[in-house]
Write a protein that holds these residues in place. Structure first.
Motif, mmCIF file in Angstrom:
data_model
loop_
_atom_site.group_PDB
_atom_site.id
_atom_site.type_symbol
_atom_site.label_atom_id
_atom_site.label_comp_id
_atom_site.label_asym_id
_atom_site.label_seq_id
_atom_site.Cartn_x
_atom_site.Cartn_y
_atom_site.Cartn_z
ATOM 1 N N ALA A 5 -7.626 -9.894 6.106
ATOM 2 C CA ALA A 5 -6.641 -8.981 6.694
ATOM 3 C C ALA A 5 -5.956 -8.173 5.598
ATOM 4 O O ALA A 5 -5.760 -6.958 5.735
ATOM 5 C CB ALA A 5 -5.608 -9.767 7.504
ATOM 6 N N LEU A 6 -5.600 -8.838 4.516
ATOM 7 C CA LEU A 6 -4.956 -8.145 3.391
ATOM 8 C C LEU A 6 -5.864 -7.076 2.802
ATOM 9 O O LEU A 6 -5.407 -5.985 2.463
ATOM 10 C CB LEU A 6 -4.550 -9.153 2.304
ATOM 11 C CG LEU A 6 -3.264 -9.911 2.566
ATOM 12 C CD1 LEU A 6 -3.163 -11.119 1.647
ATOM 13 C CD2 LEU A 6 -2.077 -8.990 2.390
ATOM 14 N N GLU A 7 -7.145 -7.382 2.674
ATOM 15 C CA GLU A 7 -8.081 -6.393 2.134
ATOM 16 C C GLU A 7 -8.095 -5.127 2.983
ATOM 17 O O GLU A 7 -8.097 -4.011 2.462
ATOM 18 C CB GLU A 7 -9.492 -6.996 2.048
ATOM 19 C CG GLU A 7 -9.633 -8.030 0.967
ATOM 20 C CD GLU A 7 -10.974 -8.762 0.995
ATOM 21 O OE1 GLU A 7 -11.864 -8.362 1.784
ATOM 22 O OE2 GLU A 7 -11.116 -9.727 0.232
ATOM 23 N N HIS A 8 -8.072 -5.295 4.301
ATOM 24 C CA HIS A 8 -8.084 -4.127 5.200
ATOM 25 C C HIS A 8 -6.745 -3.380 5.155
ATOM 26 O O HIS A 8 -6.716 -2.157 5.158
ATOM 27 C CB HIS A 8 -8.397 -4.545 6.637
ATOM 28 C CG HIS A 8 -9.804 -4.970 6.821
ATOM 29 N ND1 HIS A 8 -10.874 -4.107 6.739
ATOM 30 C CD2 HIS A 8 -10.351 -6.198 7.070
ATOM 31 C CE1 HIS A 8 -11.995 -4.753 6.935
ATOM 32 N NE2 HIS A 8 -11.710 -6.037 7.128
ATOM 33 N N MET A 9 -5.649 -4.120 5.103
ATOM 34 C CA MET A 9 -4.321 -3.476 5.099
ATOM 35 C C MET A 9 -4.085 -2.659 3.831
ATOM 36 O O MET A 9 -3.352 -1.684 3.853
ATOM 37 C CB MET A 9 -3.218 -4.525 5.227
ATOM 38 C CG MET A 9 -3.014 -5.035 6.628
ATOM 39 S SD MET A 9 -1.563 -6.080 6.749
ATOM 40 C CE MET A 9 -2.270 -7.696 6.543
ATOM 41 N N ARG A 10 -4.713 -3.074 2.743
ATOM 42 C CA ARG A 10 -4.469 -2.402 1.459
ATOM 43 C C ARG A 10 -5.324 -1.160 1.266
ATOM 44 O O ARG A 10 -5.118 -0.422 0.308
ATOM 45 C CB ARG A 10 -4.712 -3.387 0.320
ATOM 46 C CG ARG A 10 -3.612 -4.422 0.252
ATOM 47 C CD ARG A 10 -3.816 -5.345 -0.906
ATOM 48 N NE ARG A 10 -2.679 -6.224 -1.057
ATOM 49 C CZ ARG A 10 -2.774 -7.501 -1.401
ATOM 50 N NH1 ARG A 10 -3.955 -8.034 -1.642
ATOM 51 N NH2 ARG A 10 -1.686 -8.233 -1.519
ATOM 52 N N LEU A 11 -6.264 -0.907 2.150
ATOM 53 C CA LEU A 11 -7.069 0.318 2.047
ATOM 54 C C LEU A 11 -6.203 1.531 2.336
ATOM 55 O O LEU A 11 -5.261 1.448 3.134
ATOM 56 C CB LEU A 11 -8.238 0.276 3.037
ATOM 57 C CG LEU A 11 -9.324 -0.765 2.750
ATOM 58 C CD1 LEU A 11 -10.313 -0.792 3.915
ATOM 59 C CD2 LEU A 11 -10.030 -0.462 1.455
ATOM 60 N N PRO A 12 -6.519 2.664 1.728
ATOM 61 C CA PRO A 12 -5.740 3.882 2.011
ATOM 62 C C PRO A 12 -5.809 4.236 3.494
ATOM 63 O O PRO A 12 -6.795 3.969 4.161
ATOM 64 C CB PRO A 12 -6.427 4.965 1.165
ATOM 65 C CG PRO A 12 -7.199 4.217 0.142
ATOM 66 C CD PRO A 12 -7.549 2.885 0.740
ATOM 67 N N ILE A 13 -4.755 4.864 3.983
ATOM 68 C CA ILE A 13 -4.611 5.194 5.403
ATOM 69 C C ILE A 13 -5.723 6.130 5.882
ATOM 70 O O ILE A 13 -6.061 6.156 7.042
ATOM 71 C CB ILE A 13 -3.219 5.787 5.705
ATOM 72 C CG1 ILE A 13 -2.861 5.562 7.182
ATOM 73 C CG2 ILE A 13 -3.150 7.256 5.428
ATOM 74 C CD1 ILE A 13 -2.235 4.270 7.445
ATOM 75 N N SER A 14 -6.328 6.911 4.986
ATOM 76 C CA SER A 14 -7.356 7.879 5.375
ATOM 77 C C SER A 14 -8.684 7.210 5.725
ATOM 78 O O SER A 14 -9.538 7.827 6.284
ATOM 79 C CB SER A 14 -7.572 8.897 4.255
ATOM 80 O OG SER A 14 -8.020 8.227 3.077
ATOM 81 N N GLU A 15 -8.844 5.943 5.355
ATOM 82 C CA GLU A 15 -10.118 5.272 5.630
ATOM 83 C C GLU A 15 -10.117 4.601 6.972
ATOM 84 O O GLU A 15 -9.161 4.251 7.524
ATOM 85 C CB GLU A 15 -10.410 4.237 4.537
ATOM 86 C CG GLU A 15 -10.677 4.936 3.222
ATOM 87 C CD GLU A 15 -11.105 3.957 2.146
ATOM 88 O OE1 GLU A 15 -11.555 2.860 2.466
ATOM 89 O OE2 GLU A 15 -10.994 4.310 0.989
#
Length: 121
Positions: free
Chosen positions: A111-121
């Motif tokens: 979940a953390l890996e996904h949350m830390r991706l830039p908002i544009s992805e």
């Protein structure tokens, strides 16, 4: 008279556009704030999960989920990364309820890996 009406229409349109742009900025800001809070709580959940503190992991995972869902609601378009982080948080909560802190911690990490991706992805 037409010129006065034209000015009124232009001023009204400009005011409306200004409001719409400022509203979207506030919404993006709220989504960012909720994402930050979701990350903070998920990080704490992960720390407790690695220590085998399933009950505390569960509490922080639930708080993270609340903020992740709020962030998702604030966004004007769908963002797969937030949706995926929510799915992992829900899995982590289900596993923590089964007293499986190791598997729950793995889902928190994802979940953390996904949350830390830039908002544009």
């Amino acid at each position: 008279m037409e010129s006065r009406q034209s000015r009124i229409i232009i001023v009204t349109m400009m005011s409306t556009l200004t409001f719409l742009f400022s509203s979207s900025e506030v919404t993006a800001s709220n989504a960012s704030r909720h994402t930050t809070e979701a990350i903070k709580h998920a990080e704490t959940a992960r720390i407790h999960g690695k220590s085998g503190h399933t009950k505390t992991l569960l509490e922080y995972a639930q708080e993270s989920l609340t903020h992740a869902k709020a962030a998702e609601n604030e966004l004007t378009t769908s963002h797969q990364r937030i949706t995926e982080s929510i799915q992992h948080l829900e899995q982590a909560i289900a596993l923590a309820n089964q007293d499986d802190s190791e598997a729950a911690t793995k889902h928190i990490t994802q979940a953390l890996e996904h949350m830390r991706l830039p908002i544009s992805e």
